[in-house]
Design an enzyme around this catalytic site. Structure first.
Site, PDB file in Angstrom:
ATOM      1  N   HIS A 111      14.290 155.307  74.382  1.00 46.01           N
ATOM      2  CA  HIS A 111      13.051 156.056  74.586  1.00 46.01           C
ATOM      3  C   HIS A 111      13.012 157.289  73.693  1.00 46.01           C
ATOM      4  O   HIS A 111      14.038 157.801  73.256  1.00 46.01           O
ATOM      5  CB  HIS A 111      12.972 156.464  76.064  1.00 46.01           C
TER       6      HIS A 111
ATOM      7  N   ASN B 196      10.934 153.126  81.003  1.00 48.25           N
ATOM      8  CA  ASN B 196      11.533 154.442  80.931  1.00 48.25           C
ATOM      9  C   ASN B 196      10.935 155.330  82.008  1.00 48.25           C
ATOM     10  O   ASN B 196      10.964 156.548  81.901  1.00 48.25           O
ATOM     11  CB  ASN B 196      11.319 155.101  79.560  1.00 48.25           C
TER      12      ASN B 196
ATOM     13  N   ARG C 163       5.202 171.751  79.265  1.00 45.96           N
ATOM     14  CA  ARG C 163       4.307 170.675  78.844  1.00 45.96           C
ATOM     15  C   ARG C 163       3.332 170.366  79.973  1.00 45.96           C
ATOM     16  O   ARG C 163       3.750 170.007  81.081  1.00 45.96           O
ATOM     17  CB  ARG C 163       5.098 169.429  78.460  1.00 45.96           C
TER      18      ARG C 163
ATOM     19  N   LYS D 229       4.799 150.113  68.357  1.00 47.00           N
ATOM     20  CA  LYS D 229       4.558 150.332  69.782  1.00 47.00           C
ATOM     21  C   LYS D 229       3.291 151.161  69.939  1.00 47.00           C
ATOM     22  O   LYS D 229       3.113 152.169  69.266  1.00 47.00           O
ATOM     23  CB  LYS D 229       5.745 151.068  70.404  1.00 47.00           C
TER      24      LYS D 229
ATOM     25  N   LYS E  71       1.053 153.452  72.508  1.00 47.92           N
ATOM     26  CA  LYS E  71       0.966 154.185  73.771  1.00 47.92           C
ATOM     27  C   LYS E  71      -0.408 153.925  74.372  1.00 47.92           C
ATOM     28  O   LYS E  71      -1.437 154.330  73.821  1.00 47.92           O
ATOM     29  CB  LYS E  71       1.164 155.682  73.527  1.00 47.92           C
TER      30      LYS E  71
END
Length: 421
Positions: free
Chosen positions: A319, A268, A401, A190, A192
């Protein structure tokens, strides 16, 4: 014999090094934050949970932790009632946001999750059974995961380059993928996205297809594209990707893309709570839901989600966010007890360089994890590492974050890429 009761709950925030992984809202900070939840009983047992650790979330966790004393860890309904009551009393039941991309109207599920996982871990210890059996039984002995590729800088500015090096071109991503596949054995990959113009990210996916002709590929730009661009990318990558994940924001936008392509769409972002499901299903907005027990309210509610997706003919995967071994163990047990899991799960685990569980239980082979067979989650805290990662939390200065804020310290004119293209 009277049942054991919760005697005390300890919430410990920790920090561990995180590489400069790029995404639609910016770049990962040098430190990722998590919270470890330990639920102790008067019989001497300890159950473990793991979750996010931004300041607002920690305050909610601490308020709930102080109110769980005396509850039977098998009484999950009572645990949830405490969460609902405390959040209503302490915070007004407000919503929550994580990482600038995931927003929920109510914090109940995200706060409830680590306590529920810890209680189910305790149930396993009490009965001498692994969590997968407590959840209804294993349907698979090993759980497949997907290699998670990122555009990234060679290192954080001002710090030495990390061992992964730079990945900004198709060739560099292929090299990163070889390291994932050769070192971990992943059978799917996968990427990103949402970092570079869509044509360049398509170039990267096509380079990965040439390098790994037999591996399923996924692309996730986190809502970086408009509907028209999403449709154009789907047309170009039809037959190349097994699905596109959140190409455009929102249920309405995803439905508009879905109506114009046969490429499956996963999410997600637009479906991360129970109230999102009716709208998404009615609009045929997504074909695959990526579950996440941290967001959906724990392992039991994730099983409920799996039943709903099966009923409506939706695919199911899992996820991942930056996480440690307690979360990975919980994810593995949940996946092992989920008959309808149709795609390999995501994991950030290869990107971490530290963990706080004792080694020897979670070891990847051919891109999969064997399901732990010991009681409960089957993992045990390394107290020295827990202390070290807590010290790192205290010293690092990061308290939430903030990928966009951090990016702007390096590129002051950076704008979030959501629907940029």
């Amino acid at each position: 014999m009277s049942p054991s009761r919760i005697s005390r709950v300890v919430v410990t925030p920790v920090a561990f090094a995180d590489p400069p992984l790029l995404n639609v809202v910016g770049v990962h900070q040098p430190w990722a934050l998590r919270a470890i939840v330990e639920v102790h009983t008067d019989s001497g047992l300890v159950g473990l949970g793991e979750t996010y650790a931004d300041e607002a979330h920690l305050a909610r966790l601490s308020a709930v932790a102080a109110s769980l004393g005396g509850i039977d860890p098998f009484d999950l309904a009572a645990v949830r009632r405490v969460v609902v009551d405390v959040l209503g009393r302490e915070t007004g039941g407000a919503g929550a946001s994580f990482g600038g991309m995931l927003d929920v109207k109510s914090a109940v599920d995200t706060v409830h999750s680590p306590f529920e996982v810890a209680c189910i871990d305790l149930q396993g210890h009490e009965t001498g059974r692994p969590v997968s059996e407590v959840l209804g039984g294993r349907v698979r002995d090993s759980v497949p995961f997907s290699g998670y590729l990122f555009y990234k800088w060679a290192g954080h500015p001002g710090l030495p380059d990390d061992e992964w090096g730079e990945a900004l071109t198709p060739e560099q991503l292929v090299a990163q993928a070889h390291r994932m596949v050769d070192g971990w054995g992943f059978g799917s990959l996968k990427l990103k996205g949402g970092v570079l113009p869509p044509s360049e990210e398509c170039d990267a996916i096509e380079a990965l297809r040439d390098a790994f002709p037999d591996l399923p590929l996924r692309l996730d730009p986190n809502g970086g594209w408009t509907v028209d661009t999403s449709v154009a990318v789907a047309s170009r990558l039809s037959g190349v990707v097994e699905y596109l994940e959140d190409p455009t924001p929102g249920i309405e936008g995803m439905a508009a893309v879905s109506a114009r392509t046969d490429v499956p769409l996963a999410t997600n972002m637009c479906v991360i709570a129970m109230e999102h499901l009716p709208l998404a299903i009615a609009a045929d907005a997504v074909q695959i839901v990526l579950s996440d027990h941290h967001l959906w309210g724990g392992l039991r509610r994730s099983q409920l989600l799996a039943g709903i997706t099966e009923t409506w003919g939706l695919g199911l995967s899992m996820h991942s966010n930056s996480h440690l071994g307690v979360s990975l163990a919980a994810m593995t047990h949940l996946a092992a007890a989920s008959p309808t899991l149709t795609y390999a799960c995501d994991t950030h685990y290869p990107w971490k360089t530290q963990d706080l569980i004792k080694p020897g239980v979670l070891s990847f082979s051919d891109g999969a994890l064997s399901v732990p067979t010991g009681p409960g989650l089957g993992v045990e805290l390394d107290r020295d590492m827990l202390g070290l990662l807590h010290e790192q939390y205290l010293e690092c200065g990061v308290r939430r974050r903030e990928d966009t804020v951090y990016m702007r310290t390096i590129q002051p004119d950076f704008e979030v890429n959501t629907t940029r293209w």
